[in-house]
Design a protein around this motif. Sequence first.
Motif, PDB file in Angstrom:
ATOM      1  N   ILE A 107     -32.007  15.730  -0.028  1.00 36.00           N
ATOM      2  CA  ILE A 107     -33.110  14.981  -0.629  1.00 36.00           C
ATOM      3  C   ILE A 107     -34.313  15.849  -0.956  1.00 36.00           C
ATOM      4  CG2 ILE A 107     -34.488  14.225   1.348  1.00 36.00           C
ATOM      5  CD1 ILE A 107     -32.985  11.937  -1.363  1.00 36.00           C
TER       6      ILE A 107
ATOM      7  N   PHE B  18     -34.064  17.056  -5.761  1.00 38.13           N
ATOM      8  CA  PHE B  18     -32.958  16.798  -4.840  1.00 38.13           C
ATOM      9  C   PHE B  18     -31.725  17.523  -5.350  1.00 38.13           C
ATOM     10  CE2 PHE B  18     -32.953  13.374  -7.955  1.00 38.13           C
ATOM     11  CZ  PHE B  18     -31.620  13.282  -8.338  1.00 38.13           C
TER      12      PHE B  18
ATOM     13  N   VAL C  38     -25.880  13.086   4.117  1.00 35.45           N
ATOM     14  CA  VAL C  38     -27.202  13.184   3.507  1.00 35.45           C
ATOM     15  C   VAL C  38     -28.052  14.124   4.343  1.00 35.45           C
ATOM     16  CG1 VAL C  38     -29.284  11.947   2.795  1.00 35.45           C
ATOM     17  CG2 VAL C  38     -27.051  10.853   2.548  1.00 35.45           C
TER      18      VAL C  38
ATOM     19  N   CYS D 176     -31.967  16.170   4.914  1.00 37.75           N
ATOM     20  CA  CYS D 176     -33.401  16.099   4.629  1.00 37.75           C
ATOM     21  C   CYS D 176     -34.147  17.079   5.523  1.00 37.75           C
ATOM     22  CB  CYS D 176     -33.933  14.682   4.835  1.00 37.75           C
ATOM     23  SG  CYS D 176     -33.952  14.133   6.558  1.00 37.75           S
TER      24      CYS D 176
ATOM     25  N   THR E 115     -39.719  11.669   2.165  1.00 35.15           N
ATOM     26  CA  THR E 115     -38.357  12.037   1.779  1.00 35.15           C
ATOM     27  C   THR E 115     -37.375  11.809   2.916  1.00 35.15           C
ATOM     28  OG1 THR E 115     -39.009  14.320   2.290  1.00 35.15           O
ATOM     29  CG2 THR E 115     -38.924  13.701  -0.027  1.00 35.15           C
TER      30      THR E 115
ATOM     31  N   ALA F  58     -34.078   9.534   2.709  1.00 38.50           N
ATOM     32  CA  ALA F  58     -32.774  10.050   3.135  1.00 38.50           C
ATOM     33  C   ALA F  58     -32.129   9.130   4.164  1.00 38.50           C
ATOM     34  CB  ALA F  58     -32.933  11.459   3.710  1.00 38.50           C
TER      35      ALA F  58
ATOM     36  N   LEU G 266     -26.705  11.525   8.742  1.00 36.48           N
ATOM     37  CA  LEU G 266     -27.954  12.114   8.262  1.00 36.48           C
ATOM     38  C   LEU G 266     -28.197  13.397   9.039  1.00 36.48           C
ATOM     39  CD1 LEU G 266     -30.620  11.930   6.612  1.00 36.48           C
ATOM     40  CD2 LEU G 266     -31.602  10.712   8.573  1.00 36.48           C
TER      41      LEU G 266
ATOM     42  N   LYS H  70     -30.806  16.686   9.631  1.00 30.77           N
ATOM     43  CA  LYS H  70     -32.161  17.182   9.413  1.00 30.77           C
ATOM     44  C   LYS H  70     -32.176  18.699   9.584  1.00 30.77           C
ATOM     45  CE  LYS H  70     -34.537  12.913  10.606  1.00 30.77           C
ATOM     46  NZ  LYS H  70     -35.700  12.302  11.298  1.00 30.77           N
TER      47      LYS H  70
ATOM     48  N   CYS I 275     -34.062  21.764  -1.605  1.00 26.67           N
ATOM     49  CA  CYS I 275     -32.868  20.913  -1.649  1.00 26.67           C
ATOM     50  C   CYS I 275     -31.589  21.734  -1.716  1.00 26.67           C
ATOM     51  CB  CYS I 275     -32.953  19.948  -2.824  1.00 26.67           C
ATOM     52  SG  CYS I 275     -32.988  20.751  -4.446  1.00 26.67           S
TER      53      CYS I 275
ATOM     54  N   GLN J 275     -30.873  22.917   1.789  1.00 23.79           N
ATOM     55  CA  GLN J 275     -30.402  21.782   2.587  1.00 23.79           C
ATOM     56  C   GLN J 275     -28.957  21.442   2.244  1.00 23.79           C
ATOM     57  OE1 GLN J 275     -33.178  18.714   1.573  1.00 23.79           O
ATOM     58  NE2 GLN J 275     -34.832  19.514   2.847  1.00 23.79           N
TER      59      GLN J 275
END
Length: 752
Positions: free
Chosen positions: A405, A413, A457, A459, A467, A471, A482, A484, A742, A745
């Motif tokens: 994201i 993104f 996903v 972030c 953001t 996410a 998710l 991080k 992004c 990530q």
Amino acid sequence: MTYNIKVFGIVQGVGFRPFISRLAGNFFISGSVANKGSYVEIFAQGTENNLQKFIAAIRDQAPPRSAILKIDAVKIDDEKIFTRFEIIDSEHEVGDIFVSPDIAICENCQAELFDPNDRRFLHPFINCTACGPRLTILENMPYDRERTAMRDFPMCSSCAEEYFNSSSRRYDAQPICCNDCGPEVFILGKNIRGGAAISHARKILTAGGVVAIKGIGGFHLACDAKNFAAVRRLRESKIRPTKPFAVMFKNLDAVRRECFFSDVQKNFLDSPQKPIVLLKKNPDTKISANVAPKINRLGAMLPYTPLHLLIFDYPDAIKNFPDALVMTSGNPSGVPIAITDDDARESFGDFCDAILTHNRKILLRADDSVMDFVDDAPSMIRRSRGYAPLPIFYGGKKNQPALAIGGELKNTFCLAKNNLLYPSPYIGDVSDLRTVEVLKSSVRRMSDLLEISPAVVACDLHPRYHTAEVAAEIAARLEVPLIKIQHHYAHILSCLAENNFHEEVIGVAFDGTGYGDDGTIWGGEIFICDAKNYRRVGSIAKFTQGGGDFSAREGWRIALAMMKNFDDAEKINLTSAKNISAQIFLLKNNLNCVTSTSCGRLFDAVSAILGICAASSYEGEAATRLQTVAENAAENFCGTFDFEIGDDFILPTDKLFDEILNRRLDGENISTLAKFFHEQLAEMVAAACEKISCRTKIKTVALSGGVFQNSLLTSLTREKLSRRGLKILLNKMIPPNDGGLCVGQALFAIPT
């Protein structure tokens, strides 16, 4: 004999099928060609000799806007006899998808645009297979007219004849149109259309007014770049006190009168992408001083749409039209670029003298790309129109699809699938609910376009980023994990991804603010890392960052906190006595204070103590002006500074700050001290990396983060690292700032 040929790459929207059809005629090949969404498929029948020449010519003679990644050619049984070669209806198949970005008007269309004998004379939407809108009018793949915004404009008989004629430049050109069947320009809210609307806008601009202009990926706000009052009015209306405006020049000669540029810079400036290129100003420039105040660079670009060219050079009675226009993004501060007439009315309708718009829909925003240069090599600042969503290839095994994201500032993104990372066009700063909604809608549209359903996903690690909320919402809706990722590690990963580098590196990540693993503010970090793991092994010296959110804009607060003797603040007129007193109270009582290693804030502090910029009106202003002053230094050698890198690999930037402050108090030249700061910081980075390399045997250093937008620092650091025998990786076409987060990530989110 028959071959089934599949061509992968940028082969949609670049005239590839008509090219194949013409090429087949040259080699007496019969068969067919079709878009499959993720590739072009060809059935080619002929003699073995001609087929081999045909296959070789596909790569050697491919259209200039295409990019072939792979050609698979397989001999098949001759079950079907082809009597001719034809372009057949597109069919959709799942696979890697390559979407062409928007392409600037080509030379052939430009010549036709101003040819009174051509039926597209003065047509604001002239295009062909080699130019015109692509991504911003595309709804889904394959790239055919019925799946674009051009479906609203049925072809007239003349355009249809060209579209189906294999000898035409517009053979199978999806956005084909003319004055009889294409979109139309008009003045919003007035009954002024076509050429009269263009002349109306030109009259206002010549008189010093402000006009909003709808382009390919959004609206611009325009005024005469040489008219101080017009620029001042635009600044006041947009509430943008000093942030530089981009300038669109009529042609290269106009750029040459106001700026200096190398052959490499010229090639990018006049490329099919037509980015904004940061160029050194000519000291005798006639461009108004308030276009890019107190810095030595100007963001220059050339017209990239037919409408832009017509605005500069329409055959009407208007005399002395400017050859340089401010052409800044049409949006209020902190809000994404406007793409609809309603957006325009709401955002700037109250201060524009006219809004020149048209009735072709923009389906996806694409702001202008911005490019700087380090040692005459590109260094992307904002990657958007002309470049997005071209993917980055990161080799290895094919991976699970992912969505990254991006960051809170300069948001883009990234969608990932197999070995490809697709960065989006520029979104902006996600501090406004409208930007959040644009981010969500853009993710949905690009996910559909690229047919990527994320299995994970990713972030930023920061707990209060909008953001991160987006996410989390998407991950919950898709019922996927998710992840991080630490901010500065993601910066280094973006550099590894762009360079397709798979080994361990020493990563130096310098930027303004990022949430550290220990809960403090990071921003001057040294890692040992690869695409799977990282270890923080060093940083710049810690300091107290007082003033909360104000400290990111008011460098004098950082400078005061770093001073050993607060009396020095008054001696150098750092700020008002009242401000100094109030801030000292907060510092002594540890109120609104955090521990920081932000290199961006260090730049702000040095800029403040040198009297260059004590408070910024836009992100990076203090550092940008500090670089400008440093580049004006008369001395090539700005003195020495004794320092030592300890086993903790902490860069003694606190001592460097003290040294500069003392020299400032002694009355040393400001430009010399600004250059000295850049040189010594680069020397510290190189010395630390050399010591880490000796310990670890790692010979490659990756530099990333927003501070490395500073071309002077980056050049000096690279030179000093190279002198020590170390290999350097830099971001080039992916921004080192948060616009590239992004990509890092995404790399971490896909197992490699």
